[in-house]
Motif scaffolding. Structure first.
Motif, mmCIF file in Angstrom:
data_model
loop_
_atom_site.group_PDB
_atom_site.id
_atom_site.type_symbol
_atom_site.label_atom_id
_atom_site.label_comp_id
_atom_site.label_asym_id
_atom_site.label_seq_id
_atom_site.Cartn_x
_atom_site.Cartn_y
_atom_site.Cartn_z
ATOM 1 N N GLN A 399 10.970 2.184 28.369
ATOM 2 C CA GLN A 399 11.857 3.082 27.644
ATOM 3 C C GLN A 399 12.873 2.249 26.878
ATOM 4 O O GLN A 399 12.934 1.029 27.008
ATOM 5 N N SER A 400 13.684 2.927 26.064
ATOM 6 C CA SER A 400 14.693 2.245 25.272
ATOM 7 C C SER A 400 16.085 2.694 25.680
ATOM 8 O O SER A 400 16.267 3.767 26.252
ATOM 9 N N GLY A 401 17.079 1.848 25.368
ATOM 10 C CA GLY A 401 18.469 2.229 25.526
ATOM 11 C C GLY A 401 18.817 2.598 26.955
ATOM 12 O O GLY A 401 18.508 1.895 27.915
ATOM 13 N N PHE A 402 19.463 3.754 27.113
ATOM 14 C CA PHE A 402 19.886 4.205 28.438
ATOM 15 C C PHE A 402 18.693 4.330 29.374
ATOM 16 O O PHE A 402 18.793 4.046 30.566
ATOM 17 N N GLY A 403 17.558 4.779 28.835
ATOM 18 C CA GLY A 403 16.378 4.987 29.664
ATOM 19 C C GLY A 403 15.871 3.712 30.293
ATOM 20 O O GLY A 403 15.347 3.722 31.415
ATOM 21 N N LEU A 404 16.024 2.581 29.585
ATOM 22 C CA LEU A 404 15.539 1.316 30.124
ATOM 23 C C LEU A 404 16.460 0.785 31.217
ATOM 24 O O LEU A 404 16.003 0.427 32.309
ATOM 25 N N VAL A 405 17.765 0.735 30.946
ATOM 26 C CA VAL A 405 18.674 0.068 31.884
ATOM 27 C C VAL A 405 19.167 0.967 32.999
ATOM 28 O O VAL A 405 19.634 0.463 34.036
ATOM 29 N N PHE A 406 19.095 2.293 32.828
ATOM 30 C CA PHE A 406 19.596 3.187 33.878
ATOM 31 C C PHE A 406 18.502 4.038 34.530
ATOM 32 O O PHE A 406 18.795 4.770 35.486
ATOM 33 N N ILE A 407 17.262 3.956 34.023
ATOM 34 C CA ILE A 407 16.172 4.732 34.630
ATOM 35 C C ILE A 407 14.991 3.829 34.978
ATOM 36 O O ILE A 407 14.652 3.652 36.148
ATOM 37 N N ALA A 408 14.353 3.243 33.951
ATOM 38 C CA ALA A 408 13.111 2.490 34.176
ATOM 39 C C ALA A 408 13.353 1.235 35.013
ATOM 40 O O ALA A 408 12.668 0.998 36.020
ATOM 41 N N TYR A 409 14.315 0.398 34.603
ATOM 42 C CA TYR A 409 14.508 -0.867 35.318
ATOM 43 C C TYR A 409 15.067 -0.664 36.725
ATOM 44 O O TYR A 409 14.614 -1.337 37.667
ATOM 45 N N PRO A 410 16.033 0.228 36.937
ATOM 46 C CA PRO A 410 16.459 0.489 38.326
ATOM 47 C C PRO A 410 15.320 0.977 39.213
ATOM 48 O O PRO A 410 15.250 0.621 40.394
ATOM 49 N N GLU A 411 14.429 1.799 38.649
ATOM 50 C CA GLU A 411 13.279 2.260 39.423
ATOM 51 C C GLU A 411 12.384 1.092 39.806
ATOM 52 O O GLU A 411 11.857 1.027 40.931
#
Length: 654
Positions: A399-411
């Motif tokens: 994902q990009s932006g917020f989705g990458l650092v607060f959703i995809a990568y934390p998961e």
């Protein structure tokens, strides 16, 4: 005769005494100013404004300003957007745009700031008619500080939340309110036709257990969210349904925001003297974390899957014919280097006059772009492991932006052994990356006010810094409401992009065509020494032709392909889009307004004479200190002796 000699010697003695007294008075004045201003030292070359304590302080501060969150969350996404293959397909246009647009603009801005030692507003004494460019830079930075500080508050919240095991977003825990749509491994349904003609809805797990497959077109998709996505929406943001529903201020994010503001205020309390020391940690720490994450990521199953997607297992050079690829490369260069918004001018204005700004350009640009590529390896190695565990294509987890650092990568981090440790390191890295950029952005506003009102504010820098941090804290509270993410996304959409491209284009035209590229080159040579005509050929061609043309094409393409902002599936109301355009208009309208006022106020009987007068540099334009003016600017007024560096909308007499 003796009487005459006595009289002469007495006169000479009086002259010497008066000169000595005058020098002592000047020294006393300078000593008094240094004593009243914590941002300068007695051994600074420029005791009015202060200088960097060392070259390392400056380089780390500029690198910190350039290397930010965009290097971590935007660059890897562009690799995905362009089908992976970052090395061949995207790195070629990225490198060319760096050479043709990024580095020429970077060199121009740091040379400009270092030569005059002034802020983005007052420095436009070089071309008074275009002082609105400096005002626009300040307004754009002002509009971005609140949202950027809010992102740091999100990172700080996740950092605190990481001090527990298991991580709260590792699974759909009921204690934080996960609902029935939350699932780590969603089980799609299938509308299966039985032998007797009846239909039966079953899950794919049953089909796999019975060696059956779901016929094409019979799949039933059900809405679901992964635990990290639902944690982000329901716990962190408590996101409302639309921008129309503002909701309440989230107290925990407001406290995180306050802590970030206190950190920024403390780091900037003594200007570059204090922030120049903080960056020794905040700039170097992200590289340590990226290296640790990369080493850990490479040991995981499926890491090669992510790396292969990132570098491209098969090159498709036909993508180079896609205009969107070139536009993405150019905009990423502008975002990551921080040109056209003032931090480069501000930070370089505190350099010593003879600093080698050309070498700084090469070092910072190479480090910045290498960091983007390096961060991609760390990100995609871990995302490859997540795709392997979840048995998904890599494109479905990026994902990009917020989705990458607060959703995809934390998961992805939640799947690792010692997950809290990796999560703490990652979000602390995000915090330090964002702080460096905020140091530079706040310094732009503070320095601009100090240069506009030096007599009143120069000795009150600490109070000014506290006041500005408090103002931006209260303004940013809008972004920590339940609709805050919509406001943040909207301001990012309308206060960047083509607005930055427009500023960069006007800046290039004003300095290379109106002020004069040859004159500007001579100014630079006063600082770094003379160079051959061959050395300047590249920069001259870029400043006069290549960079402006490419920026014009990118600007036109950005306007043609404009799309209204969205946050996921949520569309913005008409009033929000209208407000966004009003923000953009308010930022950029000062360029034509100031230009018109300058021309009207200028002396001359014809329009051409007025234009010429408004474009002519102010009488006190030149190096800030008298000892650096040389023969070219020796007969001009001394900027340091003026009570105010520049009067807004006041045309100098010709």
């Amino acid at each position: 005769m003796d009487s005459w000699m006595d009289h002469s010697s007495s006169a000479i003695g009086s002259h010497i005494n008066c000169s000595t007294i005058k020098v002592d008075i000047e020294k006393c004045k300078l000593t008094s100013e240094v004593a009243d201003n914590d941002a300068v030292n007695e051994d600074d070359e420029n005791v009015k404004r202060g200088n960097w304590s060392s070259k390392t302080d400056y380089l780390l501060s500029v690198i910190g300003s350039a290397v930010g969150l965009g290097n971590v969350w935007r660059f890897p996404y562009l690799a995905y957007k362009n089908g992976g293959d970052i090395i061949t397909v995207f790195l070629i246009p990225y490198t060319l745009m760096l050479a043709l647009v990024g580095m020429p603009l970077f060199f121009l801005e740091i040379s400009f700031g270092q030569f005059a030692s002034l802020s983005p507003v007052t420095i436009w004494k070089a071309v008074p008619m275009l002082q609105g460019v400096g005002l626009t830079m300040i307004l754009v930075v002002t509009a971005s500080i609140g949202p950027s500080t809010c992102i740091l508050a999100y990172s700080l919240y996740y950092l605190f939340a990481s001090f527990q095991s298991p991580l709260p977003w590792a699974d759909c825990f009921s204690w934080w309110g996960a609902d029935e749509t939350c699932s780590r491994f969603p089980d799609p349904l299938c509308n299966l036709t039985l032998d007797d003609g009846y239909f039966k809805i079953i899950n794919t797990t049953w089909l796999q257990a019975n060696n059956e497959s779901c016929p094409h077109g019979s799949e039933i998709s059900i809405p679901h969210q992964g635990p990290s996505e639902q944690y982000w929406d329901k716990v962190v943001l408590r996101r409302s349904g639309s921008m129309d529903e503002t909701g309440e201020i989230l107290w925990y994010l407001a406290l995180c925001l306050l802590l970030v503001s206190l950190i920024l205020g403390a780091a900037l309390s003594k200007g570059i003297k204090s922030s120049g020391k903080v960056v020794y940690f905040t700039v170097t720490f992200p590289y340590v974390v990226l290296t640790i994450l990369l080493i850990q990521g490479l040991t995981l199953d499926g890491a090669n899957k992510g790396i292969q997607f990132y570098i491209g297992s098969q090159s498709d050079f036909s993508k180079l014919a896609d205009a969107e690829v070139w536009k993405d490369a150019a905009t990423q260069i502008l975002y990551s280097l921080g040109v056209a918004v003032g931090p480069l001018i501000t930070l370089s204005s505190s350099n010593k006059f003879h600093n080698n700004c050309y070498r700084d350009t090469i070092v910072v640009c190479v480090v910045n772009c290498a960091t983007s590529v390096y961060a991609g390896f760390a990100i995609f190695s871990v995302l490859g492991h997540m795709a392997h565990v979840q048995d998904k294509p890599i494109a479905e987890v990026v994902q990009s932006g917020f989705g990458l650092v607060f959703i995809a990568y934390p998961e992805a981090l939640a799947l690792l052994p010692w997950a809290p440790l990796w999560s703490i390191l990652f979000f602390f890295m995000l915090l330090t990356l964002g702080l460096d950029t905020q140091f530079a952005d706040l310094e732009i506003v503070i320095t601009a006010l100090l240069d506009l009102f030096p007599k009143f504010l120069r000795t009150k820098r600490l109070y000014l810094t506290i006041g500005i941090c408090l103002i931006f804290y209260f303004l940013a509270l809008l972004c920590v409401t339940q609709a805050g993410i919509y406001w943040l996304n909207m301001m990012d959409h309308f206060c960047s992009g083509w607005l930055l491209i427009s500023i960069a284009l006007v800046e290039l035209i004003s300095l290379s065509w109106i002020y004069g590229a040859n004159r500007f080159i001579k100014d630079i040579e006063m600082m770094i020494g003379q160079r051959t005509w061959l050395f300047w050929l590249w920069w001259r061609v870029c400043w006069l032709l290549i960079s402006p043309c490419l920026l014009a094409v990118i600007l036109l393409w950005s306007l043609v392909t404009y799309a209204p902002p969205r946050y996921g599936p949520v569309e913005y109301p008409v009033w929000a889009i209208a407000l966004g355009w009003c923000m953009t208009t308010f930022c950029i309208m000062w360029i034509p307004i100031v230009a018109i006022v300058r021309v009207v106020q200028a002396e001359g009987s014809t329009l051409w004479q007025k234009l010429s007068a408004a474009c002519t540099a102010a009488p006190d334009w030149g190096p800030f200190l008298k000892q650096h003016k040389g023969e070219r600017y020796g007969d001009r007024a001394d900027s340091a002796e003026l009570s105010n560096s520049v009067q807004l909308l006041a045309t100098p007499k010709m």
